[in-house]
Design a protein around this motif. Structure first.
Motif, PDB file in Angstrom:
ATOM      1  N   UNK A  48      -2.443   0.467   6.071  1.00  0.00           N
ATOM      2  CA  UNK A  48      -1.683   0.694   6.691  1.00  0.00           C
ATOM      3  C   UNK A  48      -0.202  -0.236   5.744  1.00  0.00           C
ATOM      4  N   UNK A  49       1.261  -0.210   5.285  1.00  0.00           N
ATOM      5  CA  UNK A  49       2.137  -0.210   4.554  1.00  0.00           C
ATOM      6  C   UNK A  49       2.490  -1.612   5.342  1.00  0.00           C
ATOM      7  N   UNK A  50       2.608  -1.616   6.773  1.00  0.00           N
ATOM      8  CA  UNK A  50       2.918  -3.172   7.394  1.00  0.00           C
ATOM      9  C   UNK A  50       1.536  -3.909   6.533  1.00  0.00           C
ATOM     10  N   UNK A  51       0.766  -4.507   6.825  1.00  0.00           N
ATOM     11  CA  UNK A  51      -0.452  -5.565   6.071  1.00  0.00           C
ATOM     12  C   UNK A  51      -0.538  -4.941   4.836  1.00  0.00           C
ATOM     13  N   UNK A  52      -0.291  -3.511   3.954  1.00  0.00           N
ATOM     14  CA  UNK A  52      -0.054  -3.907   2.799  1.00  0.00           C
ATOM     15  C   UNK A  52       1.066  -5.323   2.303  1.00  0.00           C
ATOM     16  N   UNK A  53       2.377  -5.168   2.866  1.00  0.00           N
ATOM     17  CA  UNK A  53       3.523  -5.503   2.371  1.00  0.00           C
ATOM     18  C   UNK A  53       3.286  -7.035   2.786  1.00  0.00           C
ATOM     19  N   UNK A  54       2.082  -7.698   3.662  1.00  0.00           N
ATOM     20  CA  UNK A  54       2.057  -8.590   4.782  1.00  0.00           C
ATOM     21  C   UNK A  54       1.389  -9.282   3.652  1.00  0.00           C
ATOM     22  N   UNK A  55      -0.069  -9.012   3.398  1.00  0.00           N
ATOM     23  CA  UNK A  55      -1.135  -9.030   2.094  1.00  0.00           C
ATOM     24  C   UNK A  55      -0.280  -9.752   0.807  1.00  0.00           C
ATOM     25  N   UNK A  56       0.731  -8.608  -0.123  1.00  0.00           N
ATOM     26  CA  UNK A  56       1.614  -8.985  -0.903  1.00  0.00           C
ATOM     27  C   UNK A  56       2.630  -9.966  -0.357  1.00  0.00           C
ATOM     28  N   UNK A  57       3.261 -10.423   0.385  1.00  0.00           N
ATOM     29  CA  UNK A  57       4.418 -11.488   0.586  1.00  0.00           C
ATOM     30  C   UNK A  57       3.238 -12.876   0.210  1.00  0.00           C
ATOM     31  N   UNK A  58       1.927 -12.788   1.822  1.00  0.00           N
ATOM     32  CA  UNK A  58       1.417 -13.970   1.279  1.00  0.00           C
ATOM     33  C   UNK A  58       0.621 -14.698  -0.490  1.00  0.00           C
ATOM     34  N   UNK A  59       0.646 -13.443  -0.676  1.00  0.00           N
ATOM     35  CA  UNK A  59      -0.022 -13.213  -2.179  1.00  0.00           C
ATOM     36  C   UNK A  59       0.309 -13.968  -3.266  1.00  0.00           C
TER      37      UNK A  59
END
Length: 105
Positions: A48-59
């Protein structure tokens, strides 16, 4: 520096001490990293887009953390006495790449 070699960590700390002058550069660097991650199909991998955004921000947060900066600084050290800037940068990039590969596998 007179009594010790100037490290990557010293450079980062100097840049932070010049805020807000360098805030735009730091924001741009984080945005560039975020944009680079956007080119990877994270949605396909994470679902999902929200999971991808969360992963990107955490990275991005992890890569710019004080602990990661200290680890990378310690790893790359300072240039050898007869080492050119290009040689040092090439060696540092190899070490950083290997470090990140190990950290995120």
């Amino acid at each position: 520096m007179s009594d010790k070699d100037f490290t990557f960590e010293d450079f980062i700390n100097d840049e932070k001490s010049n805020l807000p002058v360098n805030q735009q550069a730091i924001t741009s660097a984080k945005q560039g990293l975020s944009n680079s991650l956007s080119s990877i199909n994270l949605i396909g991998a994470l679902g999902s887009n929200s999971k991808a955004d969360k992963f990107k921000n955490e990275l991005v947060t992890e890569l710019t953390s004080t602990e990661t900066i200290k680890n990378i600084s310690s790893l790359i050290g300072v240039p050898e006495k007869n080492e050119t800037e290009d040689e040092f940068v090439e060696k540092a990039l190899r070490k950083i790449s290997k470090y990140l590969d190990g950290k995120f596998k």
